[in-house]
Design a protein around this motif. Structure first.
Motif, PDB file in Angstrom:
ATOM      1  N   TRP A  48      -0.762  38.957  20.087  1.00 20.34           N
ATOM      2  CA  TRP A  48       0.672  39.277  19.998  1.00 20.34           C
ATOM      3  C   TRP A  48       1.384  38.352  19.027  1.00 20.34           C
ATOM      4  O   TRP A  48       2.231  38.780  18.251  1.00 20.34           O
ATOM      5  N   PHE A  49       1.069  37.048  19.076  1.00 15.29           N
ATOM      6  CA  PHE A  49       1.737  36.106  18.190  1.00 15.29           C
ATOM      7  C   PHE A  49       1.374  36.331  16.736  1.00 15.29           C
ATOM      8  O   PHE A  49       2.144  35.966  15.838  1.00 15.29           O
ATOM      9  N   TRP A  74      10.496  45.737  10.868  1.00 12.63           N
ATOM     10  CA  TRP A  74      10.459  47.099  11.401  1.00 12.63           C
ATOM     11  C   TRP A  74      10.599  47.104  12.924  1.00 12.63           C
ATOM     12  O   TRP A  74      11.147  48.042  13.499  1.00 12.63           O
ATOM     13  N   LEU A  75      10.103  46.030  13.567  1.00 10.57           N
ATOM     14  CA  LEU A  75      10.320  45.905  15.011  1.00 10.57           C
ATOM     15  C   LEU A  75      11.814  45.748  15.304  1.00 10.57           C
ATOM     16  O   LEU A  75      12.353  46.390  16.225  1.00 10.57           O
ATOM     17  N   LEU A  76      12.495  44.893  14.525  1.00  7.58           N
ATOM     18  CA  LEU A  76      13.933  44.713  14.709  1.00  7.58           C
ATOM     19  C   LEU A  76      14.696  45.998  14.397  1.00  7.58           C
ATOM     20  O   LEU A  76      15.676  46.334  15.061  1.00  7.58           O
ATOM     21  N   LEU A  77      14.232  46.711  13.382  1.00  7.56           N
ATOM     22  CA  LEU A  77      14.876  47.979  13.045  1.00  7.56           C
ATOM     23  C   LEU A  77      14.717  48.988  14.179  1.00  7.56           C
ATOM     24  O   LEU A  77      15.653  49.732  14.509  1.00  7.56           O
ATOM     25  N   SER A  78      13.545  49.002  14.805  1.00  9.50           N
ATOM     26  CA  SER A  78      13.319  49.902  15.941  1.00  9.50           C
ATOM     27  C   SER A  78      14.241  49.547  17.104  1.00  9.50           C
ATOM     28  O   SER A  78      14.841  50.425  17.739  1.00  9.50           O
ATOM     29  N   ALA A  79      14.364  48.228  17.385  1.00 13.17           N
ATOM     30  CA  ALA A  79      15.249  47.797  18.464  1.00 13.17           C
ATOM     31  C   ALA A  79      16.697  48.173  18.159  1.00 13.17           C
ATOM     32  O   ALA A  79      17.444  48.630  19.045  1.00 13.17           O
ATOM     33  N   PHE A 109       8.126  43.203  26.070  1.00  8.98           N
ATOM     34  CA  PHE A 109       7.902  44.641  26.240  1.00  8.98           C
ATOM     35  C   PHE A 109       7.878  45.363  24.887  1.00  8.98           C
ATOM     36  O   PHE A 109       7.083  46.292  24.677  1.00  8.98           O
ATOM     37  N   ILE A 110       8.770  44.936  23.960  1.00  6.69           N
ATOM     38  CA  ILE A 110       8.787  45.560  22.637  1.00  6.69           C
ATOM     39  C   ILE A 110       7.463  45.324  21.907  1.00  6.69           C
ATOM     40  O   ILE A 110       6.849  46.247  21.370  1.00  6.69           O
ATOM     41  N   LEU A 111       7.028  44.053  21.900  1.00  8.41           N
ATOM     42  CA  LEU A 111       5.757  43.728  21.232  1.00  8.41           C
ATOM     43  C   LEU A 111       4.575  44.429  21.888  1.00  8.41           C
ATOM     44  O   LEU A 111       3.672  44.926  21.213  1.00  8.41           O
TER      45      LEU A 111
END
Length: 462
Positions: free
Chosen positions: A28-29, A41-46, A99-101
């Protein structure tokens, strides 16, 4: 008995769980590693989730949303009465990020199983390797024979920006037969380089090197040569055939012929003989005093010139000095393009002399032969094997009139070349054959490249 087995099973399960947990957390890290182009892209999804929720709230005029928010507010007040906000707040945030990761990792793993069902490698590891290799230096390796394929096999683990410029002067064996019977350029050296740069290298090498032992007209031909010949017929020329084959084999880097002309080598020997043909030059067992090709000035492949002009690092050799290395440099535009580049460039000298080409040669003789053939200085350093082979290997090679290439240090320095001494040799204990070790060779070459950028003068020992 059954109780003891149950206890053992519990112990095994707990051990496996403990061993998997740190590995999963480490995975994960890895997604947070810089330069991976994933966090944004993770931040964009959130952000998309928040905007969607806000849009729904506006759409329904906040009536049900207001009550839901009020309920959540009441719950949070209850939680805050037991746990201070400076504890509960970060804890909730941590769970949210987790949870997002977790969700994204599981999604990417599902994609990985489809794209690479038989692979055990995590998608994150594949992405990290892809980024690392694509950020590697732009390397151009020039040569032919088994020496160039050995070099490429090691370099592909450090950079995906590889270009192999390969000689097309071969006229012996399967390549020579196809050249005479069908009129195609010799595919043998190109075949070796494609196999060396492929991801599934072991299987493809075996397939491409497989030689037919039966069949009218097939005996002695390798599958790889026939494959490239067929691709040349289908696509129209060798350049397109190599490009199409590279896609089929998913190679790392690219392979380019030095020229698309039908080049034939000739050599003048010290005893006055003039020999024509790459394979016949070596068989003549004479001392070469001059080498050339027919036609005299073949045009270079434009993509090969472009690769040299954009290169960060140029490597010449290893390989047969005259028939694999210099044969590329007899294309005038190739030699001129290399000479014009002010980048680290190095010649990988052979470990042993080669009967029929370099018998009795020292390191400076190898350098002098390249300088005289090209009329230009193409490299600023030479890599030389540091330790001699074993006594068994020396005896075996002496029977063939082959000996270790002697390092005449003063003569090399007078030629203005830096010396890189390193142990890059592999010796087969059963056959006493001496070869370059692809991984050690590539590692030394990349370390010298890094040092040469910051230390432009002096010799190196590894």
């Amino acid at each position: 008995m059954s109780l003891s087995l149950f206890k053992q099973a519990l112990l095994v399960l707990s051990h496996e769980s403990r061993s998997r947990t740190p590995q999963r957390v480490n995975t994960w890290f890895k997604w947070l590693a810089p330069g991976l182009l994933v966090k944004r892209w993770l931040l964009l999804s959130a952000g998309g989730v928040l905007l969607t929720s806000l849009g729904l709230a506006i759409w329904v005029k906040l009536t049900p949303i207001y009550r839901l928010i009020q309920l959540i507010n009441d719950i949070l007040e209850k939680v805050a009465s037991f746990f201070p906000s400076y504890i509960s707040g970060p804890l909730v945030v941590a769970f949210g990020i987790l949870f997002i990761l977790w969700g994204h990792t599981r999604s990417f793993n599902a994609i990985t199983e489809v794209l690479k069902p038989a692979g055990d490698e995590e998608l994150i590891d594949m992405l990290l390797a892809h980024r690392r290799l694509n950020r590697g230096p732009k390397i151009v390796a020039i040569g032919g024979g088994t020496g160039l394929s050995t070099l490429l096999r090691g370099l592909k683990t450090y950079s995906a920006n590889l270009t192999a410029v390969v000689t097309v002067a071969d006229d012996g064996g399967s390549s020579g037969r196809l050249r005479r019977e069908i009129g195609v350029l010799p595919p043998g050296d190109i075949r070796n380089c494609l196999a060396a740069l492929a991801d599934e290298e072991k299987l493809l090498t075996e397939l491409f090197q497989y030689r037919f032992r039966a069949g009218d007209g097939l005996v002695g031909h390798s599958f790889g040569n026939l494959f490239l010949t067929a691709m040349s017929e289908v696509t129209g020329d060798l350049e397109r055939a190599i490009a199409a084959s590279s896609k089929v084999l998913a190679i790392r880097g690219r392979v380019l012929p030095a020229t698309l002309s039908d080049v034939r080598l000739w050599a003048e020997l010290a005893d006055g003989r003039c020999i024509e043909g790459e394979s016949k030059i070596t068989e003549a067992k004479g001392n070469i005093v001059k080498i050339g090709c027919i036609p005299a000035n073949p045009p270079a492949l434009p993509k090969a010139l472009q690769a040299i002009r954009e290169a960060d690092y140029i490597i010449i050799g290893p390989g047969s000095l005259y028939t694999s290395v210099i044969s590329n440099l007899l294309v005038p535009e190739i030699a001129e393009a290399i000479a014009e580049r002010q980048v680290p460039s190095i010649y990988v000298c052979n470990i042993m002399t080669q009967p029929g080409e370099t018998q009795g040669y020292t390191v400076s003789d190898h350098i002098r032969a390249i300088d005289e053939a090209c009329g230009k200085r193409l490299f600023n350093a030479v890599l030389v094997q540091r330790k001699s082979p074993s006594a068994n290997a020396l005896i075996r090679y002496a029977q063939e009139n082959s000996h270790p290439v002697f390092l005449d240090r003063e003569a090399v320095e007078q030629l203005g070349r830096r010396i890189v001494l390193a142990n890059v040799m592999d010796e087969d204990k059963n056959t006493a054959l001496v070869r370059h070790n692809s991984q050690r060779l590539a590692r030394v070459l990349l370390r010298w490249y890094s040092r040469a950028q910051s230390q432009p003068v002096g010799d190196f020992k590894f």
